[in-house]
Design a protein around this motif. Structure first.
Motif, short mmCIF file in Angstrom:
data_model
loop_
_atom_site.label_atom_id
_atom_site.label_comp_id
_atom_site.label_asym_id
_atom_site.label_seq_id
_atom_site.Cartn_x
_atom_site.Cartn_y
_atom_site.Cartn_z
N LYS A 239 0.84 -1.19 0.00
CA LYS A 239 0.00 0.00 0.00
C LYS A 239 0.88 1.24 0.00
CE LYS A 239 -3.83 -2.18 2.48
NZ LYS A 239 -4.73 -2.12 3.67
N ILE A 240 0.52 2.21 -0.79
CA ILE A 240 1.27 3.46 -0.89
C ILE A 240 0.42 4.59 -0.33
CG2 ILE A 240 2.38 5.11 -2.44
CD1 ILE A 240 2.89 2.82 -4.36
N ARG A 241 1.03 5.34 0.57
CA ARG A 241 0.32 6.47 1.17
C ARG A 241 1.17 7.73 1.04
NH1 ARG A 241 -1.45 6.97 7.56
NH2 ARG A 241 -2.45 9.03 7.42
N HIS A 242 0.60 8.78 0.50
CA HIS A 242 1.32 10.04 0.34
C HIS A 242 1.30 10.81 1.66
CE1 HIS A 242 1.80 9.74 -4.03
NE2 HIS A 242 0.59 9.23 -4.05
N LEU A 243 2.48 11.01 2.23
CA LEU A 243 2.58 11.70 3.51
C LEU A 243 2.87 13.18 3.34
CD1 LEU A 243 4.63 9.06 5.53
CD2 LEU A 243 2.16 9.41 5.52
N HIS A 244 3.47 13.54 2.23
CA HIS A 244 3.86 14.95 2.05
C HIS A 244 3.67 15.33 0.60
CE1 HIS A 244 5.96 18.71 2.57
NE2 HIS A 244 6.78 18.40 1.59
N CYS A 245 2.78 16.23 0.34
CA CYS A 245 2.51 16.70 -1.03
C CYS A 245 2.59 18.22 -1.06
CB CYS A 245 1.13 16.25 -1.50
SG CYS A 245 0.93 14.46 -1.59
N GLU A 246 3.20 18.73 -2.09
CA GLU A 246 3.28 20.18 -2.23
C GLU A 246 1.93 20.73 -2.68
OE1 GLU A 246 7.03 20.61 -0.79
OE2 GLU A 246 5.66 22.20 -1.46
#
Length: 246
Positions: A239-246
């Motif tokens: 599973k991939i989870r985005h923790l930091h997005c601009e």
């Protein structure tokens, strides 16, 4: 008073200046009990960040805290993992030989622990920008800046990561690198980073093989790993989870 850490510490025989002891004690004993202190250690390379972090870890464990969280962002020379990884380790106690880890079967997420953040010595350019982002997201209660004699390599003074004035919620502690002991001997040894990385990688992957298997060089380790069956993980469980997005 300056001290030489005793044999009961993993940092045995390392000279600790009085300024360092005062800084560590101010974090461990003068901070409020709730929440525990979040300490962010930063400075140029070879300034002693890891050594101070170890000393602070000892002091926190010897004071009123039974466990301390250690966030290691120095991926080049990490304390607990193979190079290339950011790690968060909960330390229970320290012996002369090794760190004793907190039992991962317990639910550490519900326990408020003091945090030590050790950082790399990359304090210019992109490294500086990463450091600023880390400070803004972590929001430490204490920032320890270790300065070296080359002023141009030091971080800016004050709360350099904040856009405006410091609101007083963070304690900024500036100390000098431990350049000499009472006998005028240098205690900051220039480290061969490449050699240290090779040794740590070799020690880490050496655990994949029996202790009696003759592996003494990187080349022998590479051949052994190439013939070792890889660990397989089904793509369906990733599973991939985005923790930091601009």
């Amino acid at each position: 008073m300056a001290s030489m850490l005793g044999p009961g510490s993993s940092t045995a025989n390392i000279y600790v200046p009085e300024e360092w002891s005062e800084a560590a004690n101010s974090i461990a004993y003068d901070s409020v009990t709730s929440p525990p202190p979040f300490s962010f250690i930063c400075g140029a390379k070879n300034s002693g960040k890891t050594t101070f972090s170890r000393h602070l870890l000892n002091i926190l464990l010897q004071s009123r805290y039974g466990k301390v969280a250690y966030l290691d962002t120095d991926v080049g020379q990490p304390e607990f993992t193979v190079p290339g990884f950011v790690s968060l380790t909960v330390v229970d106690k320290i012996t002369p030989e090794e760190y004793c880890m907190f039992d991962k079967s317990e639910n550490a997420g519900r326990i408020e622990l003091p945090l030590i953040v050790n950082t790399p010595g990359w304090v210019k350019g992109i490294g500086y920008e990463i450091l600023v982002d880390m400070l803004r997201y972590i929001c430490p209660t204490h920032v320890v800046k270790i300065n070296i004699s080359a002023e141009s390599k030091n971080l800016p003074g004050g709360a350099f990561w904040l856009d405006g004035d410091c609101d007083g919620m963070v304690n900024i502690i500036e100390i000098k690198s431990a350049q000499q002991d009472n006998f005028n001997r240098s205690v900051l040894v220039q480290k061969d980073a490449s050699l240290l990385r090779d040794l740590r990688i070799m020690a880490y992957f050496r655990q994949c093989f029996p202790s009696d298997k003759p592996i003494t060089t990187i080349k022998e380790l590479a051949h052994a790993l190439a013939s070792h069956p890889p660990y397989e993980v089904p793509i369906s469980i990733i599973k991939i989870r985005h923790l930091h997005c601009e």
